[in-house]
Design an enzyme around this catalytic site. Sequence first.
Site, short mmCIF file in Angstrom:
data_model
loop_
_atom_site.label_atom_id
_atom_site.label_comp_id
_atom_site.label_asym_id
_atom_site.label_seq_id
_atom_site.Cartn_x
_atom_site.Cartn_y
_atom_site.Cartn_z
N ASP A 7 -1.93 9.51 1.98
CA ASP A 7 -3.45 8.70 3.31
C ASP A 7 -4.31 8.88 3.76
OD1 ASP A 7 -2.87 6.53 0.82
OD2 ASP A 7 -1.79 5.22 2.19
N ARG B 199 -10.46 4.53 2.03
CA ARG B 199 -10.20 6.50 2.46
C ARG B 199 -11.62 6.55 1.56
NH1 ARG B 199 -6.51 4.45 5.21
NH2 ARG B 199 -4.51 3.80 4.60
N ARG C 50 -5.92 -0.03 -12.21
CA ARG C 50 -4.64 0.65 -11.64
C ARG C 50 -3.51 -0.20 -12.67
NH1 ARG C 50 -4.16 0.29 -5.51
NH2 ARG C 50 -2.98 1.19 -6.44
#
Length: 431
Positions: A309, A384, A120
């Site tokens: 989210d 997630r 990232r």
Amino acid sequence: MKAIVKPSNQLQGEINALSSKNYTTRYLLIAALAEGTSTIYYPAHSEDSDAMRRCIRDLGAIVEEDEEKIVITGFGKHPKHVSELNVGNAGAVLRFLMSIAAFCPDVTFVNTYPQSLGKRPHHDLIQSLEQMGIQLQHQDGRLPITIKGGKPRGGKIQVSGNVSSQFLSSLLFMTPLLEEDSEIEVLHDLKSKVIIGQTLEVLEQAGIIIHASEDLMHYKIPGRQAYQAKEYVVQGDYPGSAAILAAAAVTNSDVKVLRLETDSKQGEKACVDVLKAMNVNLTHENGTVHVQSNGTLKAGEFDGDHFTDAVLAMVAAAVFAEGTSRFYNVENLRYKECDRITDFLNELRKAGADVEERQSEIIVHGRPQGVEGGVEINAHFDHRVIMALSVVGLRSAQGLVIHDAHHVAKSYPQFFDHLKSIGAHVELVED
């Protein structure tokens, strides 16, 4: 660990929502930045919040905990000088602490998850810290990142907001402690403004003064402030609960989720309205969301930037809706633990879902009859993704096998226990 999620037609029961990860990490940080002793009631236990606990301890905070609360004696603006910090796979913790580490002379954030957090980018925060006189060494904006600080200076600071709001939050935590006043200008767009609202709420509770423009694009921060030692109570978590609510929505259910405040500033609270718009029978009163569903949903169009989210869980619900659903303004999902658009949709297709992607959109052609399943899923080390695909597995004809399912602990360690407690058929097997 792999999770074998089997078809589960009926869910029934009630659970207490886990405590909010976002609020817990923020309360842990502001308690560490206070000179004095703060108490946090009902803190979340997850890999992210545990990473913050570990790192503030390394930086000199005294941390004591029992089943109900955590008591922290902070280090103020004088963290202990450490050579390394390990945030694990917690991107928010890394970004928040990069600014705080600027008070130390030489700190390296190590890269322990090269296939996830290690991929990232953090250029936007790096450039802002450089404007403040901090020297950084990095791998094209990625971990490992070394911060050579000691004396960050305030003044005029610019930060881009079009990848993540976490860069701005990081600066908002740090700048009140500087000798100089600061002025922060957000460039481009600002993603997840509701999450900045959470940061500002927590800062105000800690006695910090921030003058924010109405559009949240400009900030004036007086310097020489001090965080006050306080007591905080962590509210229930909407992002994790969204997956439980989606599971109830796509099955025959009578499920209650408790401790979800009706006036919460969590943007993911919008998942309740999304499910209502999908024609799910639910109520939200006195902190309890009560879902009584027959598994029939209708499609809709939703601005996902308001509930970042919870988007994947809502997409999972839309897989079984009548019609075509569209989730737009979600490009920032590409810059999470994995590319939550391309990677997630590839796995949904394996399960039998009919989905399309655009750069900043997810389009779902619903299949009310269900999907076939019967395949093995790559979770891409993303909590997630694991939760959302579990929802799909419940409504599949042959179930799903989700690999690396233990990564759900990043935000919701009890997720599979909670699912099973309301009747879901899930088997956990060590790989």
